[in-house]
Design a protein around this motif. Structure first.
Motif, short mmCIF file in Angstrom:
data_model
loop_
_atom_site.label_atom_id
_atom_site.label_comp_id
_atom_site.label_asym_id
_atom_site.label_seq_id
_atom_site.Cartn_x
_atom_site.Cartn_y
_atom_site.Cartn_z
N VAL A 1 0.83 -1.21 0.00
CA VAL A 1 0.00 0.00 0.00
C VAL A 1 0.87 1.26 0.00
O VAL A 1 0.48 2.29 -0.56
N GLY B 1 -7.83 -1.66 3.95
CA GLY B 1 -8.81 -1.51 2.88
C GLY B 1 -8.23 -0.85 1.64
O GLY B 1 -8.76 -1.02 0.54
N LEU B 2 -7.14 -0.10 1.79
CA LEU B 2 -6.50 0.53 0.64
C LEU B 2 -5.88 -0.50 -0.30
O LEU B 2 -5.51 -0.17 -1.43
N SER B 3 -5.79 -1.75 0.16
CA SER B 3 -5.28 -2.82 -0.70
C SER B 3 -6.33 -3.26 -1.71
O SER B 3 -6.01 -3.92 -2.70
N GLY B 4 -7.60 -2.93 -1.44
CA GLY B 4 -8.68 -3.33 -2.33
C GLY B 4 -9.19 -4.73 -2.07
O GLY B 4 -10.05 -5.23 -2.81
N ASN B 5 -8.71 -5.38 -1.00
CA ASN B 5 -9.11 -6.76 -0.69
C ASN B 5 -10.00 -6.76 0.56
O ASN B 5 -9.50 -6.74 1.69
N GLN B 6 -11.31 -6.80 0.36
CA GLN B 6 -12.24 -6.74 1.48
C GLN B 6 -12.18 -7.99 2.34
O GLN B 6 -12.37 -7.92 3.56
N GLN C 1 -5.13 9.64 0.19
CA GLN C 1 -5.66 8.50 0.94
C GLN C 1 -4.92 8.31 2.25
O GLN C 1 -5.53 8.03 3.29
N THR D 1 -9.01 0.51 7.86
CA THR D 1 -9.05 1.43 6.71
C THR D 1 -7.76 1.34 5.92
O THR D 1 -7.77 1.35 4.68
N THR E 1 1.26 2.10 -3.51
CA THR E 1 0.09 2.25 -4.38
C THR E 1 -0.91 3.32 -3.93
O THR E 1 -1.62 3.88 -4.76
N ALA E 2 -0.98 3.58 -2.62
CA ALA E 2 -1.96 4.54 -2.12
C ALA E 2 -1.57 5.96 -2.50
O ALA E 2 -0.38 6.30 -2.57
#
Length: 244
Positions: free
Chosen positions: A105, A149-154, A113, A146, A108-109
């Motif tokens: 992250v 969550g920035l990884s996109g994997n719920q 964010q 949170t 990528t973030a």
């Protein structure tokens, strides 16, 4: 149509009370007012909270789904015990997930964010300074989940959320009294600054140290970590509890 609408309003009110009781019970667990291994009846807890037994029973079923309590036939609910081995395993899984995700992250973030997490990190520190343990845990939960969550994997977020519920930070009250909570809180700001500097290696090291720090705090608390105070006086459910 008036009667069904009235019924829906009553259901909403009942669900809200159940949530308030569940949050109050979580707070009592954190404070050590409910002893792991002990069995509590819904009517007995209801008398402490000043409510009927129904929302307490419903709240306990919610906690049972989280692994915090287990039903005992014709008696009530037993507070589940968390062993040192359990805590070791929870910590190991969290480290396997959270450390590499933080590194990923970091690259990528967006800056926006990450900066959005700063008020939450500062809220954690403020809660530690003010000895607001429920506020601390809620802000800490929001920060970590949170960030993940920035990884996109719920599914990853849900897994860590479940592990957090099961570990529960036993003995938090005593850690706060010994002044050991604030340094852990400040690590959130350090982590955020490293991520904003795009130093993925240092951010991973900080997260690993933070998780290890939390686990060592549990170990230092020893047998007292499971709590020693009775449930009586745990308090009435707050109007808007934020415990997570």
């Amino acid at each position: 149509m008036a009667e069904p609408q009235k019924q829906r309003r009553l259901i909403t009110a009942q669900e809200r009370l159940r949530d308030q009781v569940a949050n109050a019970l979580r707070a009592a667990l954190i404070a050590g007012e409910l002893r792991p291994g002990s069995v509590y009846s819904a009517p007995g807890l209801a008398a402490d909270f000043g409510v009927s037994a129904t929302p307490v029973r419903e709240a306990m079923l919610d906690l049972a789904r989280e692994g915090l309590v287990e039903p005992v036939r014709n008696k009530g609910f037993r507070i589940t015990e968390v062993s040192e081995r359990d805590l070791d395993q929870y910590s190991e899984i969290r480290a396997l997930i959270e450390v590499p995700v933080v590194g990923r992250v970091t690259g990528t973030a967006t800056r926006q964010q990450l900066e959005a997490l700063r008020p939450v990190a500062e809220e954690i520190v403020a809660a530690a300074r003010e000895h607001d343990l429920i506020g601390y845990l809620e802000a800490d939960r929001r920060f970590h989940l949170t960030l993940l969550g920035l990884s996109g994997n719920q599914r990853l977020v849900e897994t860590v959320g479940d592990l957090r519920k099961r570990s529960r930070l036993y003995g938090l009250t005593r850690l706060d009294e010994r002044g050991e909570l604030l340094p852990s809180a400040q690590e959130h700001i350090e982590l955020l600054d490293l991520m904003l500097a795009r130093d993925a290696v240092a951010a991973e090291a900080c997260m690993a140290r933070h998780l290890g720090h939390v686990r060592s705090l549990w170990a230092q608390d020893g047998d007292e970590a499971v709590g020693s105070r009775p449930a009586h006086g745990a308090g009435r459910p707050p109007a808007d509890s934020a415990a997570g």
